[in-house]
Scaffold this active site. Structure first.
Site, PDB file in Angstrom:
ATOM      1  N   SER A  61       0.776  -1.248   0.000  1.00  0.00           N
ATOM      2  CA  SER A  61       0.000   0.000   0.000  1.00  0.00           C
ATOM      3  C   SER A  61       0.803   1.290   0.000  1.00  0.00           C
ATOM      4  CB  SER A  61      -0.959   0.010   1.196  1.00  0.00           C
ATOM      5  OG  SER A  61      -2.046  -0.845   0.951  1.00  0.00           O
ATOM      6  N   LYS A  64       0.112   3.871  -2.628  1.00  0.00           N
ATOM      7  CA  LYS A  64      -0.889   4.936  -2.521  1.00  0.00           C
ATOM      8  C   LYS A  64      -0.283   6.334  -2.418  1.00  0.00           C
ATOM      9  CE  LYS A  64      -4.281   1.717  -0.775  1.00  0.00           C
ATOM     10  NZ  LYS A  64      -4.453   0.754   0.304  1.00  0.00           N
ATOM     11  N   SER A 116      -5.747   3.631   4.471  1.00  0.00           N
ATOM     12  CA  SER A 116      -5.280   2.764   3.392  1.00  0.00           C
ATOM     13  C   SER A 116      -6.438   2.112   2.649  1.00  0.00           C
ATOM     14  CB  SER A 116      -4.335   1.683   3.943  1.00  0.00           C
ATOM     15  OG  SER A 116      -3.479   1.201   2.940  1.00  0.00           O
TER      16      SER A 116
END
Length: 375
Positions: A61, A64, A116
């Site tokens: 993640s 991102k 997230s």
């Protein structure tokens, strides 16, 4: 007697070597649990520590960060995105969007960075890129533009894919770029946020920011079973800003705190040169040319390195006197004969007779003065 003296001499040097080695150990780079890691200074990008930093790896993640900065730079943060069926059925972490729900892009980016949310990532991508594929194209183009040579994105959230990867170093230079954006810094460093569309606040998952490390200024967590724990974090102390990245790190919180403390202990932002006049000695013409540095130049150095820095002034062969910037040369700095940075040298205000050039220079000085004084 001679043998005894020789023996004592050997013992003396051995003891000194041991003391010296122990002394150096205090400044040695820390061990980390991560398979891949890097620590850089933010303003210059200097790498202070690295471990397999350029290896292509799954990143989960922390992907991102790219999704967030593209969304922020899109100019659509106040627009409302409509959440699709594809978004709500994206697996993994979620901010629990509902199909057909409309939420501002700004709120979605907060949900993306703090919680997230994979659903938020898809909603952002569809709104900004027109489609998931369109947004991924933007991600990869941005990566190329930033020089992320070991990076390829397949999606905006970081779920595992054989062709979705980056490196610790690439993620550091992405973060370096993102941290120049005021809105990104604000979101990345927010501990909690409440969307108008929610009755509760989102708490940032980055425990370095919320619990563990007082100097942390932001970052992004990541995890999948295949990839392991990934983490990007930023920290600021005593006028120096650092960025740490770890991939596949079982003890990432400790890794980052150890890297930051080592960096802050062993390096400082040293002034390489003050702003002001620079003289070029033009041997061929038997005269000198005066230039001007507009800013102080700082660079992260250890105490020992500070005395090893040298510099050279280079004058440009073809100076464009009609140029608004009036760059006439550059000052290049070296550490142990390796170039570490350079800065432009400008013409002083009376170097050329052009009124326009004089006005340009004076305007620049006034602009800097206004920034310093807050006028």
């Amino acid at each position: 007697m001679k043998i005894r003296i020789l023996l004592l001499t050997v013992i003396f040097f051995a003891a000194n070597l041991l003391i010296s080695t122990n002394g150096q150990a205090a400044s040695a780079a820390p061990g980390v649990s991560a398979n891949n890691a890097v620590l850089i200074e933010q303003s210059t990008g200097r790498v202070l520590f690295e471990k397999e930093a350029h290896s292509q790896e799954s990143i989960a993640s922390i992907t991102k960060i790219m999704t967030a900065i593209i969304a922020i730079e899109s100019g659509k943060m106040e627009e409302k995105a409509t959440v699709s069926r594809d978004a709500i059925y994206t697996e993994g972490s979620s901010i629990y969007l509902e199909q057909g729900e409309r939420m501002t892009l700004e709120d979605l980016v907060y949900g993306l960075m703090l919680r997230s949310g994979n659903d938020a990532a898809v909603a952002i991508a569809e709104h900004v890129g027109g489609s998931l594929e369109g947004f991924v194209y933007l991600m990869n183009e941005k990566a190329k533009w930033l020089g992320m040579a070991n990076t390829h994105f397949d999606n905006p959230h970081g779920l595992d894919s054989d062709t979705h990867y980056s490196s610790a170093y690439d993620m550091a230079i992405l973060t370096q770029y993102a941290m120049n954006n005021e809105k990104y810094r604000e979101i990345s460093g927010t501990t909690s946020y409440k969307s108008d569309g929610r009755t509760y606040s989102w708490i940032n998952k980055n425990k370095l920011l919320t619990q563990y490390y007082e100097y942390c200024t932001g970052g992004k967590t990541g995890f999948t079973k295949k990839t392991g724990r990934t983490l990007v974090s930023t920290a600021s102390k005593d006028g120096m800003d650092l960025i740490a990245v770890t991939l596949n790190a079982p003890d990432d919180w400790k890794d980052h705190m150890s890297l930051f403390e080592w960096g802050f202990e062993n390096f400082d932002m040293k002034t390489l040169t003050e702003e002001g006049e620079v003289k070029f000695n033009l041997i061929d013409l038997n005269k000198s040319q005066i230039g001007y540095l507009r800013d102080k130049i700082h660079f992260p150095l250890s105490d020992d390195e500070e005395h090893e820095v040298t510099f050279k002034n280079y004058i440009l062969k073809d100076v464009d006197t009609s140029s608004e910037n009036n760059v006439i040369g550059k000052k290049v700095f070296f550490l142990n004969d390796k170039e570490i940075m350079e800065t432009p040298i400008y013409a002083v205000e009376d170097s050329y007779s052009s009124d326009a050039n004089k006005k340009s220079f004076i305007s620049e000085v006034l602009s800097v003065y206004k920034k310093v004084t807050g006028m």
